[in-house]
Motif scaffolding. Structure first.
Motif, PDB file in Angstrom:
ATOM      1  N   GLU A   3     -35.717 -60.757  92.458  1.00 17.32           N
ATOM      2  CA  GLU A   3     -35.563 -59.311  92.454  1.00 17.32           C
ATOM      3  C   GLU A   3     -36.528 -58.736  91.432  1.00 17.32           C
ATOM      4  OE1 GLU A   3     -31.613 -57.414  93.314  1.00 17.32           O
ATOM      5  OE2 GLU A   3     -31.821 -57.014  91.166  1.00 17.32           O
ATOM      6  N   LEU A   4     -37.235 -57.712  91.845  1.00 11.18           N
ATOM      7  CA  LEU A   4     -38.231 -57.052  91.011  1.00 11.18           C
ATOM      8  C   LEU A   4     -37.759 -55.623  90.778  1.00 11.18           C
ATOM      9  CD1 LEU A   4     -41.031 -57.425  89.745  1.00 11.18           C
ATOM     10  CD2 LEU A   4     -42.018 -56.838  91.953  1.00 11.18           C
ATOM     11  N   ASP A   5     -37.362 -55.316  89.570  1.00 12.95           N
ATOM     12  CA  ASP A   5     -36.797 -53.995  89.262  1.00 12.95           C
ATOM     13  C   ASP A   5     -37.903 -53.045  88.821  1.00 12.95           C
ATOM     14  OD1 ASP A   5     -35.326 -51.787  88.563  1.00 12.95           O
ATOM     15  OD2 ASP A   5     -33.935 -52.871  87.268  1.00 12.95           O
ATOM     16  N   CYS A   6     -38.257 -52.138  89.708  1.00 11.85           N
ATOM     17  CA  CYS A   6     -39.301 -51.154  89.430  1.00 11.85           C
ATOM     18  C   CYS A   6     -38.729 -49.738  89.391  1.00 11.85           C
ATOM     19  CB  CYS A   6     -40.396 -51.236  90.499  1.00 11.85           C
ATOM     20  SG  CYS A   6     -41.249 -52.812  90.533  1.00 11.85           S
ATOM     21  N   ARG A   7     -37.433 -49.630  89.217  1.00 16.97           N
ATOM     22  CA  ARG A   7     -36.816 -48.307  89.145  1.00 16.97           C
ATOM     23  C   ARG A   7     -37.355 -47.551  87.941  1.00 16.97           C
ATOM     24  NH1 ARG A   7     -30.832 -50.561  90.140  1.00 16.97           N
ATOM     25  NH2 ARG A   7     -31.729 -52.058  88.689  1.00 16.97           N
ATOM     26  N   GLY A   8     -37.623 -46.271  88.165  1.00 16.24           N
ATOM     27  CA  GLY A   8     -38.173 -45.436  87.098  1.00 16.24           C
ATOM     28  C   GLY A   8     -39.685 -45.435  87.062  1.00 16.24           C
ATOM     29  N   GLU A   9     -40.323 -46.265  87.870  1.00 21.84           N
ATOM     30  CA  GLU A   9     -41.785 -46.328  87.910  1.00 21.84           C
ATOM     31  C   GLU A   9     -42.298 -45.550  89.120  1.00 21.84           C
ATOM     32  OE1 GLU A   9     -43.002 -50.400  87.859  1.00 21.84           O
ATOM     33  OE2 GLU A   9     -42.031 -50.782  85.938  1.00 21.84           O
ATOM     34  N   LYS A  10     -43.381 -44.837  88.926  1.00 23.00           N
ATOM     35  CA  LYS A  10     -43.996 -44.074  90.006  1.00 23.00           C
ATOM     36  C   LYS A  10     -45.018 -44.942  90.723  1.00 23.00           C
ATOM     37  CE  LYS A  10     -41.813 -40.306  89.052  1.00 23.00           C
ATOM     38  NZ  LYS A  10     -40.710 -39.934  89.893  1.00 23.00           N
ATOM     39  N   CYS A  11     -45.156 -44.690  92.027  1.00 24.03           N
ATOM     40  CA  CYS A  11     -46.163 -45.410  92.799  1.00 24.03           C
ATOM     41  C   CYS A  11     -47.548 -45.032  92.267  1.00 24.03           C
ATOM     42  CB  CYS A  11     -46.046 -45.070  94.282  1.00 24.03           C
ATOM     43  SG  CYS A  11     -44.687 -45.995  95.050  1.00 24.03           S
ATOM     44  N   PRO A  12     -48.442 -45.985  92.205  1.00 24.84           N
ATOM     45  CA  PRO A  12     -48.433 -47.274  92.885  1.00 24.84           C
ATOM     46  C   PRO A  12     -47.870 -48.439  92.077  1.00 24.84           C
ATOM     47  CG  PRO A  12     -50.592 -46.957  91.960  1.00 24.84           C
ATOM     48  CD  PRO A  12     -49.760 -45.725  91.603  1.00 24.84           C
ATOM     49  N   ALA A  19     -47.551 -57.045  94.213  1.00 25.69           N
ATOM     50  CA  ALA A  19     -48.759 -57.834  94.462  1.00 25.69           C
ATOM     51  C   ALA A  19     -48.929 -58.937  93.419  1.00 25.69           C
ATOM     52  CB  ALA A  19     -49.989 -56.924  94.481  1.00 25.69           C
ATOM     53  N   GLN A  20     -48.600 -58.647  92.173  1.00 23.73           N
ATOM     54  CA  GLN A  20     -48.723 -59.647  91.116  1.00 23.73           C
ATOM     55  C   GLN A  20     -47.648 -60.722  91.244  1.00 23.73           C
ATOM     56  OE1 GLN A  20     -48.421 -57.030  87.743  1.00 23.73           O
ATOM     57  NE2 GLN A  20     -50.636 -56.746  87.605  1.00 23.73           N
ATOM     58  N   ARG A  21     -46.441 -60.314  91.556  1.00 21.63           N
ATOM     59  CA  ARG A  21     -45.304 -61.248  91.554  1.00 21.63           C
ATOM     60  C   ARG A  21     -45.235 -62.123  92.793  1.00 21.63           C
ATOM     61  NH1 ARG A  21     -40.441 -61.418  88.572  1.00 21.63           N
ATOM     62  NH2 ARG A  21     -39.899 -63.609  88.758  1.00 21.63           N
ATOM     63  N   ILE A  22     -45.735 -61.624  93.932  1.00 24.73           N
ATOM     64  CA  ILE A  22     -45.606 -62.388  95.171  1.00 24.73           C
ATOM     65  C   ILE A  22     -46.386 -63.695  95.088  1.00 24.73           C
ATOM     66  CG2 ILE A  22     -47.519 -61.436  96.539  1.00 24.73           C
ATOM     67  CD1 ILE A  22     -45.294 -61.203  98.823  1.00 24.73           C
ATOM     68  N   ARG A  67     -41.149 -60.879 102.647  1.00 23.34           N
ATOM     69  CA  ARG A  67     -41.277 -62.342 102.726  1.00 23.34           C
ATOM     70  C   ARG A  67     -42.747 -62.707 102.604  1.00 23.34           C
ATOM     71  NH1 ARG A  67     -38.672 -63.780 107.397  1.00 23.34           N
ATOM     72  NH2 ARG A  67     -36.831 -64.291 106.198  1.00 23.34           N
ATOM     73  N   ARG A  68     -43.027 -63.676 101.744  1.00 20.82           N
ATOM     74  CA  ARG A  68     -44.402 -64.162 101.593  1.00 20.82           C
ATOM     75  C   ARG A  68     -44.771 -65.013 102.805  1.00 20.82           C
ATOM     76  NH1 ARG A  68     -47.526 -67.703  96.966  1.00 20.82           N
ATOM     77  NH2 ARG A  68     -49.515 -67.509  98.036  1.00 20.82           N
ATOM     78  N   LEU A  69     -45.876 -64.652 103.458  1.00 21.64           N
ATOM     79  CA  LEU A  69     -46.357 -65.399 104.625  1.00 21.64           C
ATOM     80  C   LEU A  69     -47.620 -66.192 104.312  1.00 21.64           C
ATOM     81  CD1 LEU A  69     -45.897 -62.802 107.495  1.00 21.64           C
ATOM     82  CD2 LEU A  69     -44.367 -64.652 106.808  1.00 21.64           C
ATOM     83  N   SER A  70     -48.369 -65.761 103.321  1.00 19.74           N
ATOM     84  CA  SER A  70     -49.629 -66.468 103.010  1.00 19.74           C
ATOM     85  C   SER A  70     -49.897 -66.423 101.518  1.00 19.74           C
ATOM     86  CB  SER A  70     -50.775 -65.823 103.757  1.00 19.74           C
ATOM     87  OG  SER A  70     -50.929 -64.461 103.380  1.00 19.74           O
TER      88      SER A  70
END
Length: 70
Positions: A3-12, A19-22, A67-70
């Motif tokens: 689980e990656l908690d990005c609550r409170g962060e604005k896109c991107p 992208a870093q964690r996958i 889901r990571r495919l590659s």
């Protein structure tokens, strides 16, 4: 599943963190991104299409599974 908690962060930022964690996942593993920025609902599926990863959907408001495919 991680689980990656990005609550409170604005896109991107949620997509950048995804992208870093996958890279840490094995092929077939999933990550749940928690993000409360409304843009994440569009940005995360779009990133999955561009990077050829599988967007599994949003099991609850503010949660997005990939889901990571590659």
């Amino acid at each position: 599943m991680i689980e990656l908690d990005c609550r409170g962060e604005k896109c991107p930022l949620p997509v950048i963190h995804l992208a870093q964690r996958i890279k840490d996942l094995k092929i077939g593993q999933t990550v749940r991104v928690l993000a409360d920025d409304p843009a994440a609902a569009n940005d995360i599926p779009a990133w999955c299409r561009m990077k050829e990863q599988e967007y599994l959907g949003s099991p609850s408001p503010g949660a997005f599974e990939v889901r990571r495919l590659s």
